[in-house]
Scaffold this active site. Structure first.
Site, PDB file in Angstrom:
ATOM      1  N   ASN A 105       0.842  -1.193   0.000  1.00 14.70           N
ATOM      2  CA  ASN A 105       0.000   0.000   0.000  1.00 14.70           C
ATOM      3  C   ASN A 105       0.881   1.249   0.000  1.00 14.70           C
ATOM      4  OD1 ASN A 105       0.644  -0.794   2.669  1.00 14.70           O
ATOM      5  ND2 ASN A 105      -1.136   0.240   3.544  1.00 14.70           N
TER       6      ASN A 105
ATOM      7  N   GLU B 293       0.393   5.373   0.448  1.00 16.07           N
ATOM      8  CA  GLU B 293      -0.518   6.459   0.811  1.00 16.07           C
ATOM      9  C   GLU B 293      -0.072   7.780   0.192  1.00 16.07           C
ATOM     10  OE1 GLU B 293      -1.925   4.547   5.058  1.00 16.07           O
ATOM     11  OE2 GLU B 293      -0.565   6.257   5.088  1.00 16.07           O
TER      12      GLU B 293
ATOM     13  N   CYS C  58      -4.113   0.627  -2.376  1.00 17.53           N
ATOM     14  CA  CYS C  58      -3.936  -0.572  -1.562  1.00 17.53           C
ATOM     15  C   CYS C  58      -2.897  -1.500  -2.198  1.00 17.53           C
ATOM     16  CB  CYS C  58      -5.257  -1.317  -1.444  1.00 17.53           C
ATOM     17  SG  CYS C  58      -6.583  -0.390  -0.664  1.00 17.53           S
TER      18      CYS C  58
ATOM     19  N   GLU D 132      -3.147  -4.669  -2.894  1.00 14.96           N
ATOM     20  CA  GLU D 132      -3.729  -5.542  -3.925  1.00 14.96           C
ATOM     21  C   GLU D 132      -3.807  -4.809  -5.266  1.00 14.96           C
ATOM     22  OE1 GLU D 132      -4.890  -4.742  -0.901  1.00 14.96           O
ATOM     23  OE2 GLU D 132      -6.310  -6.252  -0.172  1.00 14.96           O
TER      24      GLU D 132
ATOM     25  N   CYS E 161     -10.223  -4.583   1.359  1.00 17.87           N
ATOM     26  CA  CYS E 161     -11.273  -3.570   1.500  1.00 17.87           C
ATOM     27  C   CYS E 161     -12.302  -3.729   0.382  1.00 17.87           C
ATOM     28  CB  CYS E 161     -10.659  -2.168   1.492  1.00 17.87           C
ATOM     29  SG  CYS E 161     -10.176  -1.582  -0.144  1.00 17.87           S
TER      30      CYS E 161
ATOM     31  N   CYS F  51     -11.014  -3.114  -3.188  1.00 17.89           N
ATOM     32  CA  CYS F  51     -10.150  -4.203  -3.652  1.00 17.89           C
ATOM     33  C   CYS F  51     -10.958  -5.457  -3.963  1.00 17.89           C
ATOM     34  CB  CYS F  51      -9.058  -4.504  -2.628  1.00 17.89           C
ATOM     35  SG  CYS F  51      -7.769  -3.242  -2.628  1.00 17.89           S
TER      36      CYS F  51
HETATM   37 ZN   LIG Z   1      -8.044  -2.182  -0.683  1.00 15.71          ZN
END
Ligand SMILES: [Zn+2]
Length: 133
Positions: A42, A44, A53, A55, A88, A91
């Site tokens: 990930n 940010e 993210c 993934e 999430c 994702c």
């Molecule tokens: Zn995610």
């Protein structure tokens, strides 16, 4: 790749996450049929929605490297959670279109393997291209 080796690789990968805001690193390894492993973490951003993210940083590389979704054997994900950290919502939707329904999704936290799943376990009623017809 053994589960123990996957665990070790995911844990090492966590340190490459860029998480100055959440301090919540996540790592992902997409394993291909030829054995190649595609890593993601990930990343940010001060403009929070611009972050991505693990993934969704790993899966696009599958296509950029010339693979097809049929080449994906598994997706292994580790969060820095002590609980059950799963993909999430965004994702889950993204993965649902990028992999076949039978692709194994391995979930780890920083302590152990938590289980093997398929995308249908996380997103049983996915929105797909079928809805656009
Ligand atoms: Zn995610």
């Amino acid at each position: 790749m053994t589960r123990e080796l996957t665990f070790t690789k995911l844990k090492n990968l966590l340190k490459f996450s860029y998480v100055p805001y959440s301090k919540f690193p996540v790592s992902c390894i997409v394993t291909m049929k030829n054995g190649e492993e595609i890593a993601g973490v990930n990343v940010e951003n001060a403009s929070f929605p611009a972050g991505i993210c693990a993934e969704r940083s790993a899966l696009p590389q599958v296509f950029a490297l010339g693979f097809k979704k049929e080449d994906i054997v598994s997706i292994s994900i580790m969060t820095s959670s002590k609980g059950f950290g799963s993909p999430c919502g965004i994702c889950r939707q993204f993965i649902s279109e990028m992999v076949d329904d039978s692709v194994k999704i391995e979930i780890f936290n920083i302590n152990k393997h938590l289980g093997d799943y398929v995308i249908g376990d996380f997103l049983p009623f996915k929105f797909s291209s079928e809805e656009l017809k």
